[in-house]
Motif scaffolding. Structure first.
Motif, mmCIF file in Angstrom:
data_model
loop_
_atom_site.group_PDB
_atom_site.id
_atom_site.type_symbol
_atom_site.label_atom_id
_atom_site.label_comp_id
_atom_site.label_asym_id
_atom_site.label_seq_id
_atom_site.Cartn_x
_atom_site.Cartn_y
_atom_site.Cartn_z
ATOM 1 N N ALA A 137 0.835 -1.190 0.000
ATOM 2 C CA ALA A 137 0.000 0.000 0.000
ATOM 3 C C ALA A 137 0.878 1.251 0.000
ATOM 4 O O ALA A 137 1.978 1.262 0.567
ATOM 5 C CB ALA A 137 -0.915 -0.003 1.223
ATOM 6 N N GLN A 138 0.393 2.317 -0.655
ATOM 7 C CA GLN A 138 1.138 3.576 -0.681
ATOM 8 C C GLN A 138 1.030 4.304 0.651
ATOM 9 O O GLN A 138 1.919 5.042 1.040
ATOM 10 C CB GLN A 138 0.610 4.451 -1.819
ATOM 11 N N GLU A 139 -0.096 4.131 1.307
ATOM 12 C CA GLU A 139 -0.315 4.776 2.597
ATOM 13 C C GLU A 139 -0.344 3.696 3.683
ATOM 14 O O GLU A 139 -0.272 2.510 3.417
ATOM 15 C CB GLU A 139 -1.636 5.556 2.583
ATOM 16 N N GLY A 140 -0.513 4.123 4.906
ATOM 17 C CA GLY A 140 -0.599 3.164 6.000
ATOM 18 C C GLY A 140 0.706 3.054 6.760
ATOM 19 O O GLY A 140 1.746 3.580 6.366
ATOM 20 N N ASP A 141 0.654 2.349 7.865
ATOM 21 C CA ASP A 141 1.845 2.177 8.697
ATOM 22 C C ASP A 141 2.865 1.287 8.005
ATOM 23 O O ASP A 141 2.520 0.403 7.221
ATOM 24 C CB ASP A 141 1.461 1.561 10.040
ATOM 25 N N ARG A 142 4.112 1.512 8.336
ATOM 26 C CA ARG A 142 5.187 0.712 7.760
ATOM 27 C C ARG A 142 5.414 -0.547 8.597
ATOM 28 O O ARG A 142 5.379 -0.502 9.826
ATOM 29 C CB ARG A 142 6.484 1.520 7.695
ATOM 30 N N VAL A 143 5.630 -1.666 7.934
ATOM 31 C CA VAL A 143 5.943 -2.924 8.611
ATOM 32 C C VAL A 143 7.441 -2.951 8.877
ATOM 33 O O VAL A 143 8.252 -2.933 7.951
ATOM 34 C CB VAL A 143 5.524 -4.128 7.755
ATOM 35 N N SER A 144 7.803 -3.004 10.118
ATOM 36 C CA SER A 144 9.212 -2.991 10.505
ATOM 37 C C SER A 144 9.817 -4.389 10.393
ATOM 38 O O SER A 144 9.094 -5.394 10.383
ATOM 39 C CB SER A 144 9.354 -2.502 11.942
ATOM 40 N N PRO A 145 11.131 -4.499 10.320
ATOM 41 C CA PRO A 145 11.778 -5.818 10.345
ATOM 42 C C PRO A 145 11.417 -6.615 11.600
ATOM 43 O O PRO A 145 11.298 -7.843 11.553
ATOM 44 C CB PRO A 145 13.272 -5.480 10.298
ATOM 45 N N GLN A 146 11.232 -5.904 12.728
ATOM 46 C CA GLN A 146 10.862 -6.594 13.964
ATOM 47 C C GLN A 146 9.480 -7.237 13.857
ATOM 48 O O GLN A 146 9.270 -8.378 14.301
ATOM 49 C CB GLN A 146 10.904 -5.607 15.142
ATOM 50 N N LEU A 147 8.530 -6.518 13.270
ATOM 51 C CA LEU A 147 7.188 -7.081 13.101
ATOM 52 C C LEU A 147 7.224 -8.244 12.118
ATOM 53 O O LEU A 147 6.549 -9.260 12.313
ATOM 54 C CB LEU A 147 6.218 -6.009 12.611
ATOM 55 N N THR A 148 8.028 -8.098 11.071
ATOM 56 C CA THR A 148 8.157 -9.190 10.100
ATOM 57 C C THR A 148 8.681 -10.455 10.780
ATOM 58 O O THR A 148 8.185 -11.566 10.530
ATOM 59 C CB THR A 148 9.099 -8.779 8.958
ATOM 60 N N ALA A 149 9.663 -10.307 11.647
ATOM 61 C CA ALA A 149 10.200 -11.459 12.376
ATOM 62 C C ALA A 149 9.139 -12.061 13.294
ATOM 63 O O ALA A 149 9.046 -13.292 13.440
ATOM 64 C CB ALA A 149 11.430 -11.051 13.177
ATOM 65 N N THR A 150 8.322 -11.210 13.909
ATOM 66 C CA THR A 150 7.241 -11.700 14.769
ATOM 67 C C THR A 150 6.234 -12.500 13.962
ATOM 68 O O THR A 150 5.739 -13.547 14.403
ATOM 69 C CB THR A 150 6.542 -10.520 15.464
ATOM 70 N N VAL A 151 5.914 -12.013 12.762
ATOM 71 C CA VAL A 151 4.998 -12.737 11.873
ATOM 72 C C VAL A 151 5.563 -14.116 11.550
ATOM 73 O O VAL A 151 4.856 -15.133 11.602
ATOM 74 C CB VAL A 151 4.764 -11.931 10.576
ATOM 75 N N GLU A 152 6.832 -14.170 11.214
ATOM 76 C CA GLU A 152 7.450 -15.456 10.860
ATOM 77 C C GLU A 152 7.400 -16.434 12.026
ATOM 78 O O GLU A 152 7.148 -17.633 11.822
ATOM 79 C CB GLU A 152 8.888 -15.222 10.400
ATOM 80 N N ARG A 153 7.628 -15.937 13.245
ATOM 81 C CA ARG A 153 7.540 -16.816 14.419
ATOM 82 C C ARG A 153 6.111 -17.310 14.609
ATOM 83 O O ARG A 153 5.889 -18.480 14.947
ATOM 84 C CB ARG A 153 8.018 -16.074 15.660
ATOM 85 N N ALA A 154 5.129 -16.442 14.400
ATOM 86 C CA ALA A 154 3.731 -16.838 14.576
ATOM 87 C C ALA A 154 3.331 -17.903 13.568
ATOM 88 O O ALA A 154 2.606 -18.854 13.895
ATOM 89 C CB ALA A 154 2.824 -15.617 14.444
ATOM 90 N N VAL A 155 3.811 -17.770 12.349
ATOM 91 C CA VAL A 155 3.506 -18.765 11.311
ATOM 92 C C VAL A 155 4.103 -20.120 11.689
ATOM 93 O O VAL A 155 3.456 -21.170 11.562
ATOM 94 C CB VAL A 155 4.027 -18.295 9.942
ATOM 95 N N ARG A 156 5.319 -20.093 12.170
ATOM 96 C CA ARG A 156 5.965 -21.351 12.574
ATOM 97 C C ARG A 156 5.252 -21.978 13.766
ATOM 98 O O ARG A 156 5.028 -23.194 13.802
ATOM 99 C CB ARG A 156 7.428 -21.079 12.901
ATOM 100 N N GLN A 157 4.885 -21.156 14.733
ATOM 101 C CA GLN A 157 4.194 -21.678 15.911
ATOM 102 C C GLN A 157 2.834 -22.251 15.553
ATOM 103 O O GLN A 157 2.396 -23.257 16.135
ATOM 104 C CB GLN A 157 4.051 -20.571 16.946
ATOM 105 N N ALA A 158 2.141 -21.637 14.592
ATOM 106 C CA ALA A 158 0.835 -22.149 14.178
ATOM 107 C C ALA A 158 0.968 -23.543 13.577
ATOM 108 O O ALA A 158 0.158 -24.431 13.851
ATOM 109 C CB ALA A 158 0.188 -21.199 13.163
ATOM 110 N N ARG A 159 2.004 -23.745 12.781
ATOM 111 C CA ARG A 159 2.209 -25.077 12.214
ATOM 112 C C ARG A 159 2.562 -26.085 13.294
ATOM 113 O O ARG A 159 2.045 -27.208 13.300
ATOM 114 C CB ARG A 159 3.313 -25.032 11.148
#
Length: 452
Positions: A145-167
């Motif tokens: 998106a052109q607008e909106g909050d920026r996804v930080s590297p820290q949030l990206t890492a949190t997402v990756e951990r959540a995906v792994r934990q869900a599996r």
């Protein structure tokens, strides 16, 4: 509702006559019987009081009946039946092969959980179209998106951990207890991708995580028996994969997604579709396939061959799987391939031979898995134990079947999988009905309810 403000003319006229929709249909059926037409169901009229309308033939009958009993002409215009029909809003998830990734992601972000939404089962070309599109170049890139909050590297890492934990949670506990949790992660990840800003590096990681999460969430839906919904999740992930950046992580996750989608199609008896999905997975980016990824694909071919009753194909795929596993260097493999070991291959081959109606050939493979096997999770071990019981019961080894069933029952409370519990119920029902007089069966099942 105040009749003076009732927006539905038919409902208002029925109120004037003191009729229910069933009474209207009863009088319409009298007219239809006079000319030999079949009767309408008595509930047929209810959709008309909510804005629907009858077919041309039925409409003529309704107008004649209403005109006769009202003592004045009733017309299609008077009931609002002369206006063009309101077209149903096109839903991207009804036609996922025609939609873009952004359209699909946005439509999955509603308030109703995916497993509670209504879809039809896809088959034929519509089930494989998004996968075949992966073979074509030139797809528009999925942009942040052109607008909106920026996804930080820290949030990206949190997402990756959540995906792994869900599996990991699904693997350990089965799908029923994790369905809402996995759906929430999948939905919220879609919102991040469509509503937030992020750089190219974060974009690749987010897209990879979304494809991985589509595989996990699709699998939990499949395992819970929500097959149409699982198909939509798989296809949404495939559409995003086509529009994502050309990156190894995306390719690896896409192969696994295609393999799981193929497994579901095999389970549903859609063998051509399953084969197509596996061919796309193998041929799209063959240079990106690691040994373990190739082994995952061969495992799905084992399942497909078993469903088709081709025991020779089962054996060939089993052999190729073991060759690929022997060549793997785990430090270079995707993390979600590390579950695959020799005992898992044994179990899959045994399951396939059992599906091919060769319980005598299946039993040695399935017999290698036990309730105490360190390689595997409760759902897997419960399924394998129930399949071993099935194979032994079919070969006449009732004591062995009882022992394997007992192993499955010890794991039942830890597993929430609809699919696995259904299989165990089938096994216990067979034992009760066909071998109920056997002392071992009486001892095992005597205190269990018939639903188990």
């Amino acid at each position: 509702m105040d009749r003076k403000t009732d927006p539905n003319p038919l409902r208002e006229q029925l109120a004037d006559l003191g009729w229910s929709p069933e009474q209207l249909i009863a009088r319409v059926n009298q007219r239809r019987a006079q000319r030999g037409s079949p009767p309408l169901h008595l509930k047929t009229g209810y959709p008309w009081t909510r804005g629907g309308r009858p077919s041309a033939e039925t409409r003529a009958d309704v107008l004649v009946v209403l005109s006769h009993y009202a003592g004045r002409p009733t017309t299609a215009a008077g009931l609002g039946w002369d206006r063009p029909r309101t077209r149903r809003r096109h839903r991207a998830l009804d036609h996922p092969y025609d939609a873009t990734a952004t359209e699909l992601l946005r439509e999955t972000q509603g308030d109703v959980p995916m497993q509670r939404r209504s879809f039809i089962l896809l088959s034929g070309a519509v089930a494989t179209a998004p996968a075949l599109d992966l073979l074509m170049d030139g797809a528009p890139a999925l942009r942040a998106a052109q607008e909106g909050d920026r996804v930080s590297p820290q949030l990206t890492a949190t997402v990756e951990r959540a995906v792994r934990q869900a599996r990991e949670l699904d693997d350990s506990e089965g799908s029923a207890s994790t369905l809402l949790w996995a759906g929430g992660i999948w939905q919220n990840l879609g919102k991040l991708i469509t509503e937030c800003r992020y750089g190219a590096a974060e974009g690749v990681r987010l897209h990879t995580a979304y494809v991985e999460m589509s595989e996990t969430y699709g699998w939990t839906l499949f395992d819970a028996g929500h097959h149409p919904q699982a198909q939509r999740v798989y296809q949404t992930g495939l559409r995003l994969a086509r529009e994502a950046a050309d990156a190894p992580g995306v390719h690896h996750a896409t192969v696994n997604l295609l393999a799981s989608a193929a497994y579901q199609e095999s389970w549903l008896g859609q063998y051509h579709e399953a084969s197509t999905l596996l061919e796309v997975a193998e041929n799209r980016r063959p240079q990106a396939l690691t040994p373990r990824l190739r082994a995952v694909l061969e495992m799905r071919r084992i399942a497909l061959a078993g469903q088709m009753g081709d025991t020779e194909a089962v054996r060939r795929a089993d052999g190729r799987t073991r060759i690929h596993l022997a060549a793997a260097r785990d430090s270079e493999e995707p993390w979600w391939t590390l579950w695959l070991g020799s005992s898992a291959v044994d179990a899959q081959t045994g399951r396939a031979l059992l599906a091919a109606r060769h319980p005598d050939l299946a039993e040695p493979y399935l017999g290698g898995r036990t309730v105490d096997d360190a390689e595997g999770y409760p759902r897997d071990r419960m399924l394998f134990a129930s399949e071993l019981a099935d194979a032994r019961a079919q070969t006449g080894d009732i004591i062995g079947a009882v022992n394997a069933t007992r192993q499955a029952l010890t794991l039942a409370e830890q597993v929430g999988s609809h699919r696995v519990h259904h299989h165990l119920r089938c096994v216990t029902t067979t034992l009760r009905q066909q071998h109920g007089t056997h002392p071992g069966v009486r001892n095992l099942l005597g205190d269990l309810p018939h639903a188990v």
